[in-house]
Design an enzyme around this catalytic site. Sequence first.
Site, PDB file in Angstrom:
ATOM      1  N   SER A  10     -20.627 -48.875 -28.514  1.00  0.00           N
ATOM      2  CA  SER A  10     -21.557 -49.804 -27.880  1.00  0.00           C
ATOM      3  C   SER A  10     -22.196 -50.793 -28.843  1.00  0.00           C
ATOM      4  O   SER A  10     -22.646 -51.849 -28.427  1.00  0.00           O
ATOM      5  CB  SER A  10     -22.636 -49.029 -27.130  1.00  0.00           C
ATOM      6  OG  SER A  10     -23.216 -48.051 -27.955  1.00  0.00           O
TER       7      SER A  10
ATOM      8  N   HIS B 263     -18.841 -48.499 -21.732  1.00  0.00           N
ATOM      9  CA  HIS B 263     -18.636 -49.932 -21.958  1.00  0.00           C
ATOM     10  C   HIS B 263     -17.193 -50.374 -21.670  1.00  0.00           C
ATOM     11  O   HIS B 263     -16.848 -51.519 -21.921  1.00  0.00           O
ATOM     12  CB  HIS B 263     -19.005 -50.313 -23.395  1.00  0.00           C
ATOM     13  CG  HIS B 263     -20.481 -50.477 -23.583  1.00  0.00           C
ATOM     14  ND1 HIS B 263     -21.157 -51.593 -23.165  1.00  0.00           N
ATOM     15  CD2 HIS B 263     -21.407 -49.645 -24.111  1.00  0.00           C
ATOM     16  CE1 HIS B 263     -22.452 -51.457 -23.449  1.00  0.00           C
ATOM     17  NE2 HIS B 263     -22.629 -50.284 -24.024  1.00  0.00           N
TER      18      HIS B 263
ATOM     19  N   LYS C 178     -23.582 -50.375 -15.983  1.00  0.00           N
ATOM     20  CA  LYS C 178     -23.211 -51.535 -16.785  1.00  0.00           C
ATOM     21  C   LYS C 178     -22.346 -52.480 -15.955  1.00  0.00           C
ATOM     22  O   LYS C 178     -22.881 -53.155 -15.091  1.00  0.00           O
ATOM     23  CB  LYS C 178     -22.567 -51.065 -18.079  1.00  0.00           C
ATOM     24  CG  LYS C 178     -23.649 -50.408 -18.954  1.00  0.00           C
ATOM     25  CD  LYS C 178     -23.188 -49.835 -20.247  1.00  0.00           C
ATOM     26  CE  LYS C 178     -24.409 -49.334 -21.008  1.00  0.00           C
ATOM     27  NZ  LYS C 178     -24.141 -48.153 -21.823  1.00  0.00           N
TER      28      LYS C 178
HETATM   29  C1  LIG Z   1     -25.110 -47.080 -21.979  1.00  0.00           C
HETATM   30  C2  LIG Z   1     -24.332 -45.906 -22.387  1.00  0.00           C
HETATM   31  C3  LIG Z   1     -24.562 -44.670 -21.776  1.00  0.00           C
HETATM   32  C4  LIG Z   1     -25.685 -44.465 -20.804  1.00  0.00           C
HETATM   33  O1  LIG Z   1     -25.410 -45.012 -19.557  1.00  0.00           O
HETATM   34  P1  LIG Z   1     -26.599 -45.238 -18.529  1.00  0.00           P
HETATM   35  O2  LIG Z   1     -25.915 -45.230 -17.208  1.00  0.00           O
HETATM   36  O3  LIG Z   1     -27.243 -46.526 -18.865  1.00  0.00           O
HETATM   37  O4  LIG Z   1     -27.529 -44.072 -18.679  1.00  0.00           O
HETATM   38  C5  LIG Z   1     -23.752 -43.607 -22.134  1.00  0.00           C
HETATM   39  N1  LIG Z   1     -22.774 -43.741 -23.064  1.00  0.00           N
HETATM   40  C6  LIG Z   1     -22.534 -44.920 -23.670  1.00  0.00           C
HETATM   41  C7  LIG Z   1     -21.430 -45.021 -24.666  1.00  0.00           C
HETATM   42  C8  LIG Z   1     -23.310 -46.032 -23.364  1.00  0.00           C
HETATM   43  O5  LIG Z   1     -23.079 -47.193 -23.970  1.00  0.00           O
END
Ligand SMILES: *Cc1c(COP(=O)(O)O)cnc(C)c1O
Length: 399
Positions: free
Chosen positions: A188, A216, A247
Amino acid sequence: MAKQEATSVKGFEYLQAELDQMKQEGTFRNLVPIESEQGSKVQINGKEVIQLSSNNYLGLTGHPRLREAALRAVEQYGAGTGSVRTIAGTFSMHKELEEKLAKFKHTEASLVFQSGFTTNQGVLSSILTKEDVVISDELNHASIIDGIRLTKAGRKVYKHVDTEDLERALKETQDYRKRIIVTDGVFSMDGNIAPLPRIVELAEQYDALVMVDDAHASGVLGKNGRGTVNHFGLDGRVHIQVGTLSKAIGVLGGYVASTRTLIDYLIHKGRPFLFSTSHPPAVTMACDAAIDVLLEEPELIDKLWDNTKFFKQGLADLGFTTGPSETPITPVLVGDAALCHQFSDKLLEHGVFAQGIAFPTVAKGKARVRTIVTAQHSKKELQEALDMFEKAGRELNII
Ligand SMILES: *Cc1c(COP(=O)(O)O)cnc(C)c1O
């Protein structure tokens, strides 16, 4: 009515001292409230600026089909569900979404959690015991690290995307009952992709399980945004795929796609699933509509990649250092945390919202302004943003 004074209670001086220190070092950050809807441009402090900090890859947060699904859900089912999933909070719409997600990911079953964060926590904390070991990339997401902290399993951390170091860890852990390799699909903070083909090969050679967190990558990589597993042609060879609905999907939530066995097990043992209330109807039905959009409007993903190439090239041409990114996440490396936040502030002054990210989210000395373009940006907006990067970069001697 008389205004109620905020009450203050003593005891947090030790925390305030730390915050004061951060203020002195230039690393204390205020939250930045957005006053408009999410989009390629947003309003901040009364001013319209180009948004380069969201995870709204495909612009689905405001997509007409998601809006309509959410509104319809509220009208028909109300605002909340009134219970956890395992007691009285499973509605047919939850099952339908899970069936759709499983089909999308080409797996037997799937299970939705409140967020991607709780999905990682819930999965890792429930399937491992002290007889097992988890083997984790050193730059995995905080939710994976916290999930691992909640288990009594053995832990091995391998160097970032270093499959030789991973093999060493596999050789050292042959005495455990089960071994699970866990990795982000797309990292990320750097935007690079995990070397999944080699990881899967090693897992098969050493009889380990593989878990991939595609937060992502869902909606970004693979056919119709199915993620890194599909991107590499590894369908059926990865045991656990985690995805987020927060996301590219544009709403909120997380899910795990896997075998029927794993899903049934999590329904009985996954603590965030068992002890926290299910998604409200608007969230569930908007997520459901988002999967339809992925299947029926693949041109959004094409646009995202076209914009990604344009913006990355533009940054490189200006002389910025962007690291090993292969995805729409493009970090602009600055190094020093205070300078990085100054850069971000200057960019906002000029009209582009690109947040600085520093320790502890990334290593010390590796502060960066992280950008993510979306399918919603026009080339004109991206060129304007590049011009502002050039201006701010020169003002601060970053380029
Ligand atoms: C953003 C993210 C999460 C968390 O996801 P949310 O739905 O926002 O809680 C988990 N793992 C990775 C790699 C992320 O980038």
